[in-house]
Design a protein around this motif. Structure first.
Motif, PDB file in Angstrom:
ATOM      1  N   ASN A 182       0.752  -1.216   0.020  1.00 15.90           N
ATOM      2  CA  ASN A 182       0.012  -0.178   0.072  1.00 15.90           C
ATOM      3  C   ASN A 182       0.503   1.148   0.050  1.00 15.90           C
ATOM      4  N   LEU A 200       1.642   0.066  -4.318  1.00 16.77           N
ATOM      5  CA  LEU A 200       0.527   0.940  -4.677  1.00 16.77           C
ATOM      6  C   LEU A 200       0.859   2.102  -5.836  1.00 16.77           C
ATOM      7  N   GLU A 218      -0.664   2.988  -9.391  1.00 14.36           N
ATOM      8  CA  GLU A 218      -1.627   4.198  -9.631  1.00 14.36           C
ATOM      9  C   GLU A 218      -1.118   4.816 -10.688  1.00 14.36           C
ATOM     10  N   LYS A 262      -6.053  -0.696  -0.014  1.00 17.16           N
ATOM     11  CA  LYS A 262      -6.164  -0.713  -1.464  1.00 17.16           C
ATOM     12  C   LYS A 262      -5.549  -1.879  -2.175  1.00 17.16           C
ATOM     13  N   VAL A 263      -4.311  -2.385  -1.667  1.00 17.61           N
ATOM     14  CA  VAL A 263      -3.736  -3.571  -2.048  1.00 17.61           C
ATOM     15  C   VAL A 263      -3.601  -4.498  -0.951  1.00 17.61           C
ATOM     16  N   LEU A 313      -6.609  -6.752  -5.395  1.00 17.13           N
ATOM     17  CA  LEU A 313      -7.439  -5.599  -5.375  1.00 17.13           C
ATOM     18  C   LEU A 313      -8.495  -5.370  -6.311  1.00 17.13           C
TER      19      LEU A 313
END
Length: 201
Positions: free
Chosen positions: A68, A72, A76, A106-107, A170
């Motif tokens: 994260n 991440l 992104e 998120k992950v 995810l």
């Protein structure tokens, strides 16, 4: 070839951020429209310890911090920050004790419950990899984490072990466009093809 993620069926794969992903499930609106899609990397992305302090709590692990954080940010950049959705992982231990609660990420990683639910589309990959599930909620086992073996069976090991693979999981927005292989060729990894041949024999 580009497709919208919502048009991919359970078990189909696509590519993003240099990783092949497998579609596990679509979360749908009350009208039945796909909103979010749960995906996992088809193969491991790297080998890492679950937690360098040897604790089985994913929420406090060094692997969660990495997934994260640095990992991440890469996702992104490649997929678009707005396309990656926050979700909640249930960290109930494999013995049913809820000691470690839940975690919003998120992950994440698949839990053992996720793995069992999607076992029919998650063939063995010939490598060992972490789940997010603690082996037990009892204090005697606070360093033990559930893993999946090369052949697809499950066991547990110490969280400090850096020899196990990471398969990030995810949720992505179902409306996003993704790259799929339209060559008609087998999308399995070499390890998956080898394992399939072994099992067939």
């Amino acid at each position: 070839m580009k497709k919208q993620l919502k048009d991919l069926k359970r078990g189909e794969t696509f590519y993003g951020a240099g990783i092949q992903w497998t579609v596990l499930d679509h979360s749908r609106s009350s009208q039945g429209l796909p909103l979010r899609t749960f995906v996992v990397s088809t193969d491991i992305t790297e080998n890492r310890a679950f937690d360098e302090g040897n604790k089985c709590d994913f929420a406090a692990s060094t692997l969660r911090a990495y997934l994260n954080g640095e990992f991440l940010r890469k996702l992104e950049d490649e997929l678009g920050a707005g396309n990656i959705c926050e979700y909640v992982i249930d960290l109930t231990a494999d013995d049913g004790l809820p000691k470690y609660g839940k975690d919003s990420v998120k992950v994440g990683l698949l839990t053992m419950e996720d793995y069992r639910r999607h076992r029919d589309i998650l063939p063995p990959i010939g490598k060992w990899w972490w789940t997010a599930t603690p082996y037990s909620g009892l204090d005697d086992y606070n360093s033990r984490v559930r893993i999946v073996y090369a052949g697809g069976s499950s066991y547990y090991d110490g969280a400090y072990d850096g020899g196990y693979g990471v398969r990030p999981a995810l949720y992505l927005k179902s409306e996003m466009s993704v790259s799929v292989d339209d060559s008609g060729e087998d999308e399995q990894t070499p390890e998956q093809r080898e394992m399939a041949l072994y099992e067939a024999a």
